[in-house]
Design an enzyme around this catalytic site. Structure first.
Site, PDB file in Angstrom:
ATOM      1  N   LYS A 178       0.868  -1.179   0.000  1.00 44.21           N
ATOM      2  CA  LYS A 178       0.000   0.000   0.000  1.00 44.21           C
ATOM      3  C   LYS A 178       0.905   1.229   0.000  1.00 44.21           C
ATOM      4  CE  LYS A 178      -1.381   2.931   2.922  1.00 44.21           C
ATOM      5  NZ  LYS A 178      -1.407   4.149   2.095  1.00 44.21           N
ATOM      6  N   GLY A 231       7.481   4.815   8.289  1.00 48.27           N
ATOM      7  CA  GLY A 231       6.652   6.004   8.456  1.00 48.27           C
ATOM      8  C   GLY A 231       6.870   6.586   9.835  1.00 48.27           C
ATOM      9  N   SER A 232       5.861   7.300  10.327  1.00 45.71           N
ATOM     10  CA  SER A 232       6.019   8.007  11.597  1.00 45.71           C
ATOM     11  C   SER A 232       5.955   7.040  12.779  1.00 45.71           C
ATOM     12  CB  SER A 232       4.918   9.058  11.728  1.00 45.71           C
ATOM     13  OG  SER A 232       3.667   8.423  11.679  1.00 45.71           O
ATOM     14  N   VAL A 235       2.219   6.252  13.896  1.00 47.78           N
ATOM     15  CA  VAL A 235       1.521   5.234  13.088  1.00 47.78           C
ATOM     16  C   VAL A 235       2.186   3.873  13.290  1.00 47.78           C
ATOM     17  CG1 VAL A 235       0.893   4.508  10.749  1.00 47.78           C
ATOM     18  CG2 VAL A 235       0.644   6.899  11.400  1.00 47.78           C
ATOM     19  N   GLY A 236       3.510   3.866  13.445  1.00 47.29           N
ATOM     20  CA  GLY A 236       4.230   2.606  13.692  1.00 47.29           C
ATOM     21  C   GLY A 236       3.718   1.905  14.937  1.00 47.29           C
ATOM     22  N   GLU A 253      10.309   0.944  10.630  1.00 42.96           N
ATOM     23  CA  GLU A 253      11.343   1.984  10.456  1.00 42.96           C
ATOM     24  C   GLU A 253      10.644   3.323  10.618  1.00 42.96           C
ATOM     25  OE1 GLU A 253      14.506   1.616  10.078  1.00 42.96           O
ATOM     26  OE2 GLU A 253      14.618  -0.519   9.594  1.00 42.96           O
TER      27      GLU A 253
HETATM   28  P1  NAP Z   1       2.951   8.226   8.091  1.00 42.45           P
HETATM   29  O1  NAP Z   1       1.958   9.291   8.180  1.00 42.45           O
HETATM   30  O2  NAP Z   1       3.260   7.430   9.284  1.00 42.45           O
HETATM   31  O3  NAP Z   1       2.485   7.283   6.885  1.00 42.45           O
HETATM   32  C1  NAP Z   1       3.252   6.183   6.457  1.00 42.45           C
HETATM   33  C2  NAP Z   1       2.341   5.176   5.799  1.00 42.45           C
HETATM   34  O4  NAP Z   1       1.434   4.655   6.777  1.00 42.45           O
HETATM   35  C3  NAP Z   1       1.483   5.743   4.681  1.00 42.45           C
HETATM   36  O5  NAP Z   1       1.377   4.802   3.646  1.00 42.45           O
HETATM   37  C4  NAP Z   1       0.149   5.937   5.387  1.00 42.45           C
HETATM   38  O6  NAP Z   1      -0.942   5.961   4.513  1.00 42.45           O
HETATM   39  C5  NAP Z   1       0.104   4.736   6.279  1.00 42.45           C
HETATM   40  N1  NAP Z   1      -0.820   4.834   7.399  1.00 42.45           N
HETATM   41  C6  NAP Z   1      -1.206   5.944   8.066  1.00 42.45           C
HETATM   42  N2  NAP Z   1      -2.058   5.617   9.059  1.00 42.45           N
HETATM   43  C7  NAP Z   1      -2.221   4.269   9.016  1.00 42.45           C
HETATM   44  C8  NAP Z   1      -2.979   3.334   9.774  1.00 42.45           C
HETATM   45  N3  NAP Z   1      -3.737   3.721  10.796  1.00 42.45           N
HETATM   46  N4  NAP Z   1      -2.924   2.030   9.449  1.00 42.45           N
HETATM   47  C9  NAP Z   1      -2.153   1.620   8.431  1.00 42.45           C
HETATM   48  N5  NAP Z   1      -1.416   2.458   7.674  1.00 42.45           N
HETATM   49  C10 NAP Z   1      -1.441   3.765   7.972  1.00 42.45           C
HETATM   50  O7  NAP Z   1       4.368   8.797   7.606  1.00 42.45           O
HETATM   51  P2  NAP Z   1       4.670   9.781   6.403  1.00 42.45           P
HETATM   52  O8  NAP Z   1       4.166  11.122   6.773  1.00 42.45           O
HETATM   53  O9  NAP Z   1       4.220   9.188   5.121  1.00 42.45           O
HETATM   54  O10 NAP Z   1       6.263   9.753   6.390  1.00 42.45           O
HETATM   55  C11 NAP Z   1       7.013  10.514   7.240  1.00 42.45           C
HETATM   56  C12 NAP Z   1       7.520   9.711   8.431  1.00 42.45           C
HETATM   57  O11 NAP Z   1       8.201   8.546   7.973  1.00 42.45           O
HETATM   58  C13 NAP Z   1       8.534  10.447   9.265  1.00 42.45           C
HETATM   59  O12 NAP Z   1       8.266  10.238  10.633  1.00 42.45           O
HETATM   60  C14 NAP Z   1       9.853   9.810   8.877  1.00 42.45           C
HETATM   61  O13 NAP Z   1      10.859   9.922   9.841  1.00 42.45           O
HETATM   62  C15 NAP Z   1       9.452   8.420   8.634  1.00 42.45           C
HETATM   63  N6  NAP Z   1      10.419   7.731   7.777  1.00 42.45           N
HETATM   64  C16 NAP Z   1      11.252   6.821   8.342  1.00 42.45           C
HETATM   65  C17 NAP Z   1      12.202   6.166   7.578  1.00 42.45           C
HETATM   66  C18 NAP Z   1      13.117   5.140   8.196  1.00 42.45           C
HETATM   67  O14 NAP Z   1      13.639   4.314   7.454  1.00 42.45           O
HETATM   68  N7  NAP Z   1      13.340   5.148   9.496  1.00 42.45           N
HETATM   69  C19 NAP Z   1      12.298   6.441   6.207  1.00 42.45           C
HETATM   70  C20 NAP Z   1      11.436   7.392   5.662  1.00 42.45           C
HETATM   71  C21 NAP Z   1      10.485   8.010   6.457  1.00 42.45           C
HETATM   72  P3  NAP Z   1      -1.469   7.350   3.886  1.00 42.45           P
HETATM   73  O15 NAP Z   1      -0.406   7.852   2.986  1.00 42.45           O
HETATM   74  O16 NAP Z   1      -2.667   6.968   3.154  1.00 42.45           O
HETATM   75  O17 NAP Z   1      -1.694   8.246   5.063  1.00 42.45           O
END
Ligand code: NAP
Ligand code: MG
Length: 508
Positions: A178, A231-232, A235-236, A253
């Site tokens: 997804k 992701g964040s 959400v993780g 991650e």
């Molecule tokens: P996000 O808001 O956590 O979203 C990540 C993914 O999770 C998206 O596909 C999102 O879908 C999905 N999602 C959101 N809520 C969900 C739920 N309740 N159940 C299942 N899936 C859900 O993060 P983001 O804003 O896209 O990315 C930024 C974050 O990612 C930052 O915190 C960054 O540090 C982190 N990140 C970490 C790494 C690493 O390797 N450590 C690498 C890159 C980014 P939608 O798009 O439809 O909301």
């Protein structure tokens, strides 16, 4: 013309299919929101279930395809992505804003992963080791696990799906992904490349849509055995909890608040160069962004002045224009978050020495642009120096010694990347040993990982696994330990006397 806007379906069982709901959502260019890139399937749990049905069926045969053949398909994937690199990079810049040079790097990372895991198809090493008993053979092999579900972010829209997918496929698993709602096109492109590389239908499936409507059902499906999420941290946590009842393997991650330490003996030009790149690359929207600059008091005034001058001089605008060095924030809500943090920093008493505002004017009025922002004289307790902002904002915290810098650096809930600028090898090694992070750089900023090394972080950045490198294979395979006894008797491990002990007894 509205009719010329492409409409993209889900990729299930080797076919593009519309969402069961019949609905679509829009994908717009964050540098120019009047630019509608395409419409994408607005899926729900029915589409997620269908994709898992298909992936579960495909697993039955894919797991039996020999590793070298799986690897060859990945090798072809690398070649196809290399041929299409420019087009896919342009699509990526258009859908999420990072400048073209960086979007090319993102596609390159997918190419690198495809070649790395392509080669791994002929290795996938296990161990052979002597048995403690005679006429008995012992070894361990990697076994695939089953259907893997991936939930990915928008900031590395092809690289991160490729990290996960190539490692999962070479191990013999099948995939349902997804993509982030902001960046489905890059995963559509990735799916096309995989199909053209000859991947059998059903082995890789993509279902676009929201986290709640598509992501959640994937996490709850008992046939999904591995969940890999980037992701964040908030959400993780939700994902971790949703997977717990069914004991899925979960790989997370998440966020970062990555420090660069700048010592008084550092080459300041280099440190500023690195800090500008680390803080403002991808508009600060990298999990590894250099968002804390811990600078020795002896050089902090000079460093701050140099940072402010360089930040103010950055050319900000559409990433499609090669002259621009920084693009927009990915969407309006991310822009609002960044502007909120800028207000918070000012209210906390941090000194804004560059940026600190949304960019207006002709080149910026249609997009989500923030001026590269530098806060100086920050205290380690300030929110701008502690919380992940995910925008072009960095905070300078003065420090008096290496010990203090390490203490401030480690005083964080995150532990992704870290760096030191120094010319003193002893200081570099102390920092290397003591910084609590999964990644460490000397005389480089906190960004710039290479695909053949493990990627990931400690504390609330991760849950003990690693992406990329050979470490990724541990997420997508289970060890199977195998014993073959050709003695013709039932030899009991630990109980039947081993040879050494028998001879010791004879001597008595
Ligand atoms: P996000 O808001 O956590 O979203 C990540 C993914 O999770 C998206 O596909 C999102 O879908 C999905 N999602 C959101 N809520 C969900 C739920 N309740 N159940 C299942 N899936 C859900 O993060 P983001 O804003 O896209 O990315 C930024 C974050 O990612 C930052 O915190 C960054 O540090 C982190 N990140 C970490 C790494 C690493 O390797 N450590 C690498 C890159 C980014 P939608 O798009 O439809 O909301
Ligand atoms: Mg978009």
């Amino acid at each position: 013309m509205a009719s010329s806007v492409p409409v993209h379906g889900n990729w299930i069982a080797g076919k593009w299919v519309p969402a069961r709901s019949g609905r679509t959502f829009e994908n717009r260019n964050p540098a120019d929101v009047t630019d509608l890139i395409g419409r994408f399937a607005d899926s729900d749990e029915r589409d997620a279930k269908e994709a898992v049905d298909v992936a579960a069926e495909a697993y039955k045969s894919w797991r039996l395809v020999p590793g070298p053949q799986r690897g060859e398909i990945l090798y072809r994937l690398g070649e196809i992505l290399r041929d299409r690199k420019e087009q896919y990079a342009r699509d990526m810049t258009r859908e999420m804003g990072k400048v073209l040079k960086e979007a090319r790097g993102d596609v390159q990372e997918a190419i690198d992963m495809a070649f790395l895991m392509g080669g791994e198809g002929r290795r996938l090493h296990g161990q052979t080791t002597p048995s403690e008993l005679p006429n008995k053979f012992a070894m361990s092999v990697r076994a695939p696990i089953g259907v893997c579900a991936f939930i990915t972010p928008w900031n590395f829209p092809m690289a991160i799906p490729a990290w996960k997918t190539t490692a999962a496929l070479v191990c013999g698993n099948t995939v349902v992904i997804k993509p982030a709602t902001d960046t489905p096109l890059s995963v559509v492109n990735f799916a096309r490349a995989l199909a053209d590389a000859g991947l059998p239908p059903g082995v890789f499936n993509m279902v676009s849509g929201s986290g709640s409507k598509v992501g959640m059902p994937l996490l709850k499906d008992p046939r999904v055995k591995v969940v890999s999420f980037t992701g964040s941290t908030s959400v993780g946590q939700t994902i971790n909890e949703a997977c717990a009842p069914s004991f899925k393997h979960v790989h997370l991650e998440m966020g970062g608040k990555n420090p660069i330490i700048v010592m008084d003996d550092a080459n300041l030009e280099l440190a500023v160069d690195g800090s500008i790149w680390g803080a403002f690359g991808t508009s600060g929207q990298r999990c590894t962004a250099s968002s804390r600059l811990l600078v020795h008091k002896k050089v902090v005034r000079k460093f701050t002045a140099m940072m402010a001058e360089r930040a103010n001089a950055l050319r900000v605008g559409s990433g499609l224009d090669e002259k621009n060095e920084m693009g927009p924030s990915v969407n309006e809500s991310q822009l609002d978050t960044v502007l909120d943090y800028i207000s918070i920093g000012k209210a906390e008493g941090a000194k804004c020495v560059a940026g600190g505002r949304r960019l207006a004017g002709k080149a910026h009025e249609k997009g989500w642009f923030v001026a590269p922002t530098v806060f100086a004289d920050c205290h380690r307790t300030m929110r701008v120096a502690r919380e992940e902002i995910f925008g072009p904002v960095t905070s300078i915290v003065p420090i008096s010694s290496l010990e203090e810098a390490i203490d401030v650096a480690n005083d964080s809930e995150y532990g992704l990347s870290s760096a030191i600028f120094t010319q003193d090898v002893n200081k570099a090694f102390v920092a290397m040993r003591d910084l609590e992070a999964g990644i460490f750089y000397v005389n480089l900023p906190t960004i710039g990982a290479e695909t053949h090394l493990p990627f990931g972080g400690t504390k609330k950045t991760g849950n003990g696994h690693r992406e990329a490198g050979l470490a990724a294979l541990d997420v997508f395979s289970e060890w199977k330990s195998i014993y073959v006894d050709y003695s013709g008797t039932i030899q009991k491990a630990q109980i039947d006397v081993p040879a050494g002990e028998a001879s010791a007894k004879k001597k008595k």
